[in-house]
Design a protein around this motif. Structure first.
Motif, PDB file in Angstrom:
ATOM      1  N   GLU A  35      41.272  34.282  19.150  1.00 23.93           N
ATOM      2  CA  GLU A  35      40.429  35.157  18.327  1.00 23.93           C
ATOM      3  C   GLU A  35      41.071  35.340  16.963  1.00 23.93           C
ATOM      4  OE1 GLU A  35      38.430  39.635  18.494  1.00 23.93           O
ATOM      5  OE2 GLU A  35      39.616  38.873  20.186  1.00 23.93           O
ATOM      6  N   THR A  36      40.277  35.209  15.902  1.00 25.33           N
ATOM      7  CA  THR A  36      40.784  35.323  14.539  1.00 25.33           C
ATOM      8  C   THR A  36      40.120  36.522  13.838  1.00 25.33           C
ATOM      9  OG1 THR A  36      39.124  34.041  13.319  1.00 25.33           O
ATOM     10  CG2 THR A  36      40.809  32.795  14.559  1.00 25.33           C
ATOM     11  N   MET A  50      41.292  28.081  10.195  1.00 25.81           N
ATOM     12  CA  MET A  50      42.228  26.968  10.369  1.00 25.81           C
ATOM     13  C   MET A  50      43.656  27.411  10.086  1.00 25.81           C
ATOM     14  SD  MET A  50      40.180  23.712   8.753  1.00 25.81           S
ATOM     15  CE  MET A  50      41.528  22.589   9.134  1.00 25.81           C
ATOM     16  N   ARG A  51      43.842  28.221   9.029  1.00 22.49           N
ATOM     17  CA  ARG A  51      45.188  28.707   8.719  1.00 22.49           C
ATOM     18  C   ARG A  51      45.710  29.581   9.855  1.00 22.49           C
ATOM     19  NH1 ARG A  51      47.466  25.488   6.943  1.00 22.49           N
ATOM     20  NH2 ARG A  51      45.592  24.268   7.349  1.00 22.49           N
ATOM     21  N   TYR A  52      44.815  30.385  10.407  1.00 16.20           N
ATOM     22  CA  TYR A  52      45.209  31.257  11.514  1.00 16.20           C
ATOM     23  C   TYR A  52      45.673  30.412  12.704  1.00 16.20           C
ATOM     24  CZ  TYR A  52      45.030  35.193  14.773  1.00 16.20           C
ATOM     25  OH  TYR A  52      45.351  36.163  15.678  1.00 16.20           O
ATOM     26  N   MET A  53      44.928  29.371  13.009  1.00 19.02           N
ATOM     27  CA  MET A  53      45.301  28.488  14.123  1.00 19.02           C
ATOM     28  C   MET A  53      46.587  27.731  13.827  1.00 19.02           C
ATOM     29  SD  MET A  53      43.455  28.771  16.800  1.00 19.02           S
ATOM     30  CE  MET A  53      43.752  27.238  17.710  1.00 19.02           C
ATOM     31  N   GLN A  54      46.761  27.364  12.561  1.00 17.54           N
ATOM     32  CA  GLN A  54      47.993  26.663  12.186  1.00 17.54           C
ATOM     33  C   GLN A  54      49.199  27.558  12.430  1.00 17.54           C
ATOM     34  OE1 GLN A  54      49.879  23.864  11.830  1.00 17.54           O
ATOM     35  NE2 GLN A  54      48.492  23.103  10.249  1.00 17.54           N
ATOM     36  N   ASN A  55      49.089  28.829  12.062  1.00 23.87           N
ATOM     37  CA  ASN A  55      50.188  29.779  12.305  1.00 23.87           C
ATOM     38  C   ASN A  55      50.427  29.972  13.798  1.00 23.87           C
ATOM     39  OD1 ASN A  55      50.538  30.146   9.558  1.00 23.87           O
ATOM     40  ND2 ASN A  55      49.171  31.922   9.468  1.00 23.87           N
ATOM     41  N   TYR A  56      49.336  30.049  14.553  1.00 23.96           N
ATOM     42  CA  TYR A  56      49.454  30.203  16.010  1.00 23.96           C
ATOM     43  C   TYR A  56      50.197  29.011  16.618  1.00 23.96           C
ATOM     44  CZ  TYR A  56      47.886  29.710  20.874  1.00 23.96           C
ATOM     45  OH  TYR A  56      47.840  29.511  22.228  1.00 23.96           O
ATOM     46  N   ASP A  66      53.916  29.163  15.678  1.00 17.59           N
ATOM     47  CA  ASP A  66      54.636  30.193  16.433  1.00 17.59           C
ATOM     48  C   ASP A  66      54.907  29.765  17.877  1.00 17.59           C
ATOM     49  OD1 ASP A  66      54.646  31.798  14.211  1.00 17.59           O
ATOM     50  OD2 ASP A  66      52.912  32.997  14.829  1.00 17.59           O
ATOM     51  N   HIS A  67      53.993  28.974  18.448  1.00 12.61           N
ATOM     52  CA  HIS A  67      54.144  28.551  19.844  1.00 12.61           C
ATOM     53  C   HIS A  67      54.712  27.134  19.955  1.00 12.61           C
ATOM     54  CE1 HIS A  67      51.394  31.961  20.348  1.00 12.61           C
ATOM     55  NE2 HIS A  67      51.840  32.021  21.585  1.00 12.61           N
ATOM     56  N   GLN A  68      55.151  26.580  18.826  1.00  9.87           N
ATOM     57  CA  GLN A  68      55.804  25.265  18.785  1.00  9.87           C
ATOM     58  C   GLN A  68      54.947  24.188  19.461  1.00  9.87           C
ATOM     59  OE1 GLN A  68      59.711  26.118  20.537  1.00  9.87           O
ATOM     60  NE2 GLN A  68      60.537  26.566  18.516  1.00  9.87           N
ATOM     61  N   LEU A  69      53.675  24.188  19.122  1.00  9.83           N
ATOM     62  CA  LEU A  69      52.772  23.167  19.654  1.00  9.83           C
ATOM     63  C   LEU A  69      52.840  21.915  18.788  1.00  9.83           C
ATOM     64  CD1 LEU A  69      49.668  25.408  20.400  1.00  9.83           C
ATOM     65  CD2 LEU A  69      51.328  24.533  22.047  1.00  9.83           C
ATOM     66  N   PRO A  70      52.729  20.741  19.375  1.00 13.88           N
ATOM     67  CA  PRO A  70      52.734  19.507  18.586  1.00 13.88           C
ATOM     68  C   PRO A  70      51.643  19.537  17.515  1.00 13.88           C
ATOM     69  CG  PRO A  70      52.978  18.998  20.913  1.00 13.88           C
ATOM     70  CD  PRO A  70      52.673  20.467  20.830  1.00 13.88           C
ATOM     71  N   PHE A  97      46.262  19.850  16.049  1.00 12.98           N
ATOM     72  CA  PHE A  97      45.534  20.483  14.948  1.00 12.98           C
ATOM     73  C   PHE A  97      44.562  19.509  14.281  1.00 12.98           C
ATOM     74  CE2 PHE A  97      45.190  22.272  10.606  1.00 12.98           C
ATOM     75  CZ  PHE A  97      44.842  23.577  10.917  1.00 12.98           C
ATOM     76  N   ILE A  98      44.467  18.299  14.781  1.00 10.54           N
ATOM     77  CA  ILE A  98      43.673  17.282  14.108  1.00 10.54           C
ATOM     78  C   ILE A  98      42.207  17.669  14.015  1.00 10.54           C
ATOM     79  CG2 ILE A  98      42.992  15.764  16.040  1.00 10.54           C
ATOM     80  CD1 ILE A  98      44.117  13.439  14.266  1.00 10.54           C
ATOM     81  N   ASN A  99      41.724  18.485  14.938  1.00 11.46           N
ATOM     82  CA  ASN A  99      40.393  19.083  14.759  1.00 11.46           C
ATOM     83  C   ASN A  99      40.392  20.496  15.344  1.00 11.46           C
ATOM     84  OD1 ASN A  99      40.581  18.101  17.374  1.00 11.46           O
ATOM     85  ND2 ASN A  99      38.428  17.565  17.524  1.00 11.46           N
ATOM     86  N   VAL A 100      40.120  21.462  14.455  1.00 11.06           N
ATOM     87  CA  VAL A 100      40.001  22.869  14.847  1.00 11.06           C
ATOM     88  C   VAL A 100      38.522  23.197  14.913  1.00 11.06           C
ATOM     89  CG1 VAL A 100      40.525  25.251  14.214  1.00 11.06           C
ATOM     90  CG2 VAL A 100      42.209  23.457  13.808  1.00 11.06           C
ATOM     91  N   ASN A 101      38.107  23.790  16.011  1.00 11.11           N
ATOM     92  CA  ASN A 101      36.692  24.006  16.275  1.00 11.11           C
ATOM     93  C   ASN A 101      36.406  25.497  16.412  1.00 11.11           C
ATOM     94  OD1 ASN A 101      36.357  20.974  16.904  1.00 11.11           O
ATOM     95  ND2 ASN A 101      37.905  21.628  18.360  1.00 11.11           N
ATOM     96  N   THR A 102      35.115  25.865  16.487  1.00 11.55           N
ATOM     97  CA  THR A 102      34.731  27.270  16.604  1.00 11.55           C
ATOM     98  C   THR A 102      33.830  27.467  17.822  1.00 11.55           C
ATOM     99  OG1 THR A 102      32.855  26.930  15.107  1.00 11.55           O
ATOM    100  CG2 THR A 102      34.932  27.658  14.123  1.00 11.55           C
ATOM    101  N   LEU A 103      33.673  28.738  18.217  1.00 14.66           N
ATOM    102  CA  LEU A 103      32.992  29.055  19.472  1.00 14.66           C
ATOM    103  C   LEU A 103      32.224  30.371  19.340  1.00 14.66           C
ATOM    104  CD1 LEU A 103      34.647  28.749  22.972  1.00 14.66           C
ATOM    105  CD2 LEU A 103      33.616  30.929  22.304  1.00 14.66           C
TER     106      LEU A 103
END
Length: 300
Positions: free
Chosen positions: A157-158, A174-180, A183-187, A191-197
């Motif tokens: 949730e953003t 996208m910036r919010y997801m990038q920070n997430y 922070d969680h050290q995800l590869p 991030f190659i495609n960020v989607n919405t719901l």
């Protein structure tokens, strides 16, 4: 080639009772070992592999055939992604326990590299499949039905709402997801495609609010406890190439569900099919979709 090879591999020569050692010039041992003379000079610079004899008068370097075994080992260790410094250190060790520790460290490094590359390959393949699928999809803005396999997503949730803020809001999501992810050290390739719901209830009630962003996951995802499963089954979808049209197409999708006497059976998804061609103008291929079932029977 055989003639040159036989000359180079000739045995020690006995001249007048004095045994003469057969030396190889730098170009000869380079050709025998399938490496360049520049590489041999680099190895000498690191004191990793040095000529057995150097002519002080001419400066020429000379090697023996027996030294090829050391070159073969260096090449093998380099192919295991060990640096020249690490190989040099390994060669300086004599205790088996110390050698085993260095090898174990390199195995761990390779495991990490293989993991990162596998994740990157999976995410690139997703884009590859999407681009291939675009060739056979209906014209933009046309509703169509498709069967989708089960998928895994990580939803966050953003503070931003795409439908209220448009493409600028999407960029902030996208910036919010990038920070997430950081922070969680995800590869990074996830991030190659960020989607919405949009939540199922909101979409069913024609409430177009999307402050939820998600990324697709796979069997390699670090923390599977955070994942949500998208059900397999029948989906109704629309494809477009401009984000500003999403709300209009979402309404069309909602109307088509009613017209077809279908029932919404899950969340509304907006999936970025490909970020290319990259223009940073809101023009990108995306697909809105939601799972449906027949309203009269409840069967998929």
């Amino acid at each position: 080639s055989q003639y040159i090879f036989s000359i180079r591999l000739s045995a020690d020569q006995d001249q007048g009772g004095t045994k003469m050692k057969r030396y190889l010039r730098i170009g000869e041992i380079a050709e025998l070992s399938h490496i360049s003379t520049q590489t041999l000079r680099l190895y000498a610079k690191y004191k990793l592999f040095e000529p057995e004899y150097r002519d002080d008068r001419t400066g020429y370097r000379y090697y023996t055939l027996e030294q090829c075994a050391s070159l073969d080992l260096i090449k093998a260790l380099k192919s295991c992604k060990m640096s020249l410094k690490e190989i040099n250190h390994l060669f300086s060790l004599e205790a088996n326990d110390e050698i085993a520790e260095i090898i174990e460290q390199q195995v761990d490094t390779l495991d990490s590299t293989i993991y990162d590359l596998s994740v990157s390959r999976n995410n690139l393949r997703r884009i590859q499949r999407n681009l291939q699928a675009l060739k056979s999809m209906p014209p933009f803005g046309t509703p169509f039905f498709e069967y989708m396999d089960e998928r895994l997503i990580d939803v966050q949730e953003t503070p931003y709402d795409f439908f209220a803020q448009g493409y600028r809001g999407y960029k902030r999501m996208m910036r919010y997801m990038q920070n997430y992810m950081f922070d969680h050290q995800l590869p990074p390739s996830y991030f190659i495609n960020v989607n919405t719901l949009i939540h199922q209830e909101d979409f069913a009630n024609n409430i177009f609010k999307s402050n939820l962003a998600y990324i697709y996951a796979d069997e390699l995802y670090p923390d599977r406890d955070r994942l949500r499963t998208l059900p397999q089954g029948l989906y109704i979808s629309i494809v477009s190439n401009h984000v500003e049209l999403e709300k209009d197409y979402a309404r069309i999708l909602r109307e088509e569900i009613d017209r077809q006497k279908m029932k919404i059976n899950g969340d509304y998804l907006c999936e970025v099919l490909s970020p290319f061609p990259f223009k940073n103008t809101g023009e990108l291929y995306f697909k809105i979709q939601t799972p449906v079932i027949r309203a009269d029977t409840g069967e998929e």
